[in-house]
Each structure stands twice: as C-alpha cells, then as structure tokens.
Design an enzyme around this catalytic site. Structure first.
Site, PDB file in Angstrom:
ATOM      1  N   VAL A 205     -36.496 -15.181   6.293  1.00  0.00           N
ATOM      2  CA  VAL A 205     -38.284 -16.328   5.576  1.00  0.00           C
ATOM      3  C   VAL A 205     -38.115 -15.590   4.654  1.00  0.00           C
ATOM      4  O   VAL A 205     -37.936 -14.032   4.385  1.00  0.00           O
ATOM      5  CB  VAL A 205     -38.774 -15.969   6.581  1.00  0.00           C
ATOM      6  CG1 VAL A 205     -40.054 -16.648   5.577  1.00  0.00           C
ATOM      7  CG2 VAL A 205     -38.941 -16.606   8.134  1.00  0.00           C
ATOM      8  N   HIS A 206     -38.081 -15.820   3.144  1.00  0.00           N
ATOM      9  CA  HIS A 206     -38.228 -14.750   2.428  1.00  0.00           C
ATOM     10  C   HIS A 206     -38.479 -15.406   0.673  1.00  0.00           C
ATOM     11  O   HIS A 206     -38.499 -14.845   0.233  1.00  0.00           O
ATOM     12  CB  HIS A 206     -36.770 -14.496   1.901  1.00  0.00           C
ATOM     13  CG  HIS A 206     -35.926 -15.833   1.029  1.00  0.00           C
ATOM     14  ND1 HIS A 206     -34.910 -16.503   2.117  1.00  0.00           N
ATOM     15  CD2 HIS A 206     -35.850 -15.715  -0.443  1.00  0.00           C
ATOM     16  CE1 HIS A 206     -33.941 -17.128   0.671  1.00  0.00           C
ATOM     17  NE2 HIS A 206     -34.681 -17.337  -0.407  1.00  0.00           N
TER      18      HIS A 206
END
Ligand code: UD1
Ligand code: UDP
Length: 358
Positions: A205-206
């Site tokens: 996740v980013h």
C-alpha cells in the site's frame, strides 16, 4: 549515440534494468544514467541496482522528498544542467512519477527528443499525481512505447498517433521472465518469514489516494488485520505508509509487517502468495505474470485488461469489512490463460527504434 536515462523511484529502477542490460551490449550506444534521488533509502534504491545489475548512475541529483512543486522543480533545474553538459541524442523516461515528468519537460524545452516507456496509460482520474505526469509526458514525447493496444488507443483519442507510437509490450514482463527462476532458487524469504507456498496473502500500500485519506488507510489496515484471522498477511511497508500509519496510531495486529524488500524477495513473495492485495501498478501486473489472483485496493486501475481477463478485481477500501470480504471472497479464483503484455522482448524492440533504421 548517447541516451540519457532519468530514473528516480523504485519501479523505474526495475523497468530500466531491462533496457540498461540491452543497451550495454550494443557497441556505439552509450547510456548515461541519471538518478534524481526521489527514492533514497537503501531498500528503495540501492538494492535494485545491486540485484538487477544496473550500472551506478553517472549523475546522482540527490533531490529527495518534498512537495510536488518543489521536488519536480528542483529535478527540472538539475536535469537541465545534465542535458546541457551531456548533449544526448535521446532522453529516456519510464512510467509516471515526478522524476518522469521532470526529465521529459527538461529535455523537450532543450529540443532533445524524449522517449517514454509505458506511454498511454490512463486512470482518467486527474486527482492522481501520476495521471498528470503521464499526460504531460506523453504530450512532449517523440517516441512513445505503449505496452498494450488500449494504451495506443488512449493516445489516439488525445491526438497522438502515427509512427512515433510503438506497441512493444511491457518491459516489466521482460524483467519478470528473467527473474522468475532466479528468485525461486536464490530468495530465502519464505523460509525466513516462516511462510509456506500458497499459504499467505501479500499486500502493498502506498498510493496517495489511500495514504492521504485516513479513513481509507484505516479500512485497509483493519481489513488486512481481520484477514489474518484465517490467513497470514505479509505487508512490506512503503516508507510513506509507515510514516502516516505511525502518525495515525494505526495498529497492525497480526499482520506481518516488514521493511520494503529487495526485488528477488519481492518476486518470491509474489510467486508464493495465495492472493495479492495492492494499490501498486507494478505489483498488479506481476501478480498476473506469476498467475496469482489480485485485489486492487483502488477505485480504478490503468491496467484494465487484468480485470477483463479475471486476474484482478477492484476493491474500494471504504470499510474494514469491505476490505476483508473482498479479499476473502477472491481467494482461490483464477483468471483466463491469456497473453496480455507482449512476448518479453520489449527492451529489444525499444532499442531497435531508438537506434533508427540500420
Ligand atoms: C512515488 C510516485 C508513485 C510511485 C511510487 C513508487 C510520484 C508523484 N509518486 O510515490 O507514482 O508509485 O513512487 O514507489 O512521483 N520516502 C522515504 N524514503 C524514500 C522515499 C520516500 O522515507 O526512499 C518517504 C518520504 O516520507 C516521502 C514519501 O515517502 O515524503 C513519499 O515519497 P515520494 O517519492 O514523494 O512518493 P511515493 O509515495 O514514493
Ligand atoms: N517492490 C519491491 N519491494 C517491495 C515492494 C515492491 O521490490 O517491498 C517492487 C515490485 O515488485 C514492483 C515495483 O516494486 O516491481 C512496484 O513499485 P511500487 O509499488 O513502489 O510502484 P508502482 O508500480 O505502483 O508505481
């Protein structure tokens, strides 16, 4: 002939590795590598140069993290100086980061032809910084290397068509074909983390649209925590997400949070996963390369053919229950056995175009 390649962020090191090795083997072509410094932690940058055999950059601009305007502006000025010094025949950029648009803009203003690898991708969501970067880069590029025919169609609708658009497949597929066996043989990561083949979910996740909206990030982390009640979840945590999760006081519970991993370990984690839940562009495609089902934690994706082929499903992270339910219901489902991203020789084809007619 001199090619100035501008890279700066993790996925660009991986993409550039395919062409850098091809370029290195051709007499008469010199590649000058410029690293903007957008990613600078050893596990976000150096590890990829080491593992993928990318030559050390001739220029390291050391720009680092900042707001979009400051970061892109500093890159623009610094790249301009390098172009004036090196006077390249082409400037080559990859993907859709701030390093990409800075390189493309600096070159086009100095009338140096721009080559854009991974051109034509669109999410049709201009709130994404990447969408602005892609559109601007494509519109100043002189050679546009598209991975799919739908990317070429996006360009055509924006008035970009003709001999400058080249359908070559995806350089990430070239890299995946090269790395698959090596990762299986050399990466100890499954043993090190106590994981079994097919016995865990891999997540990354980013994206700004998740990290910068607290309710979405909370839904993702709490949803992944709920999934760990039935299947282990491994989360190599991007520094941006780590920083924000800590600020928010989010608890990871039984999620196996690890620092960003090198490429061999990442490929091995992808190969062995029962499912991948991600908001990454590259990881969505790699899931398919290794035939692992994927849930994309976003409202839309640029890689729509993965949805059509049944390898990927979109999941808006609106609540922890939705994230858990969306992931669990996708376990065990496979897509169609179709070839979506070329034949694994995108780098060779790009090189041929840049060299020009024999
Ligand atoms: C960038 C790209 C994104 C790409 C991603 C790949 C833009 C606008 N975004 O997002 O398209 O998908 O790279 O990973 O270009 N940080 C560190 N160490 C590092 C790098 C970053 O701690 O080595 C932290 C800093 O707090 C920084 C934050 O991560 O402010 C964001 O970094 P940045 O490069 O601006 O954006 P990414 O989210 O990495
Ligand atoms: N990746 C990696 N280690 C990690 C996370 C990702 O090597 O801990 C690789 C991943 O396999 C893919 C690329 O980084 O090739 C994707 O980069 P990222 O998700 O940062 O960016 P995006 O593709 O979304 O732009």
């Amino acid at each position: 002939m001199k090619i100035l390649t501008v890279v700066g962020a993790r996925p660009q090191f991986i993409k550039a590795s395919a062409l850098s090795s091809a370029l290195g083997a051709v007499p008469g072509i010199q590649e000058v590598l410029v690293h903007t410094g957008q990613h600078y932690d050893a596990n976000m940058s150096d590890v990829f140069f080491e593992e993928l055999g990318i030559p050390a950059p001739a220029y390291h601009l050391g720009i680092g993290s900042a707001t979009h305007g400051v970061q892109t502006g500093e890159m623009l000025g610094a790249i301009e100086k390098v172009i004036q010094e090196e006077r390249p025949d082409w400037l080559l950029v990859y993907g859709d980061t701030n390093s990409t648009v800075a390189g493309a803009l600096a070159a086009s203003k100095l009338h140096v032809p721009v080559a854009h690898v991974e051109a034509g991708l669109r999410s049709f969501n201009k709130k994404m910084p990447e969408e602005i970067n892609r559109i601007l880069t494509d519109h100043v590029s002189d050679a546009l290397f598209v991975p799919t025919s739908s990317a070429a169609e996006h360009l055509r609708r924006e008035g970009i068509f003709g001999p400058q658009v080249h359908l070559v497949g995806d350089v990430m597929y070239d890299v995946a074909l090269n790395m698959a066996e090596r990762a299986r043989e050399r990466s100890p990561v499954l043993g090190d983390l106590g994981l079994t083949e097919g016995g865990y979910i891999l997540s990354t996740v980013h994206r700004a649209e998740n990290t910068d909206q607290p309710e979405r990030l909370r839904a993702i982390i709490e949803g992944l925590r709920a999934v760990t009640r039935q299947t282990p979840v491994v989360l190599p945590l991007h520094p941006r997400t780590k920083r924000i999760a800590l600020e928010m006081g989010l608890e990871f519970g039984d999620i196996r949070v690890v620092a960003p991993v090198g490429y061999l370990d990442m490929v091995r984690l992808e190969q062995g996963a029962a499912l991948i839940a991600t908001d990454s562009g590259g990881v969505q495609k790699e899931a398919y390369f290794y035939r692992v089902p994927c849930v994309t934690l976003r409202d839309e994706t640029e890689w729509t053919e993965l949805l059509e082929a049944g390898w990927n499903t979109l999941l808006t992270p609106a609540s922890a229950e939705q994230v858990e339910g969306g992931i669990v219901s996708r376990l065990g489902q496979r897509g169609q056995d179709v070839a979506l991203y070329g034949t694994g020789d995108a780098a060779r084809q790009i090189l041929q175009v840049l060299r020009g007619p024999a």
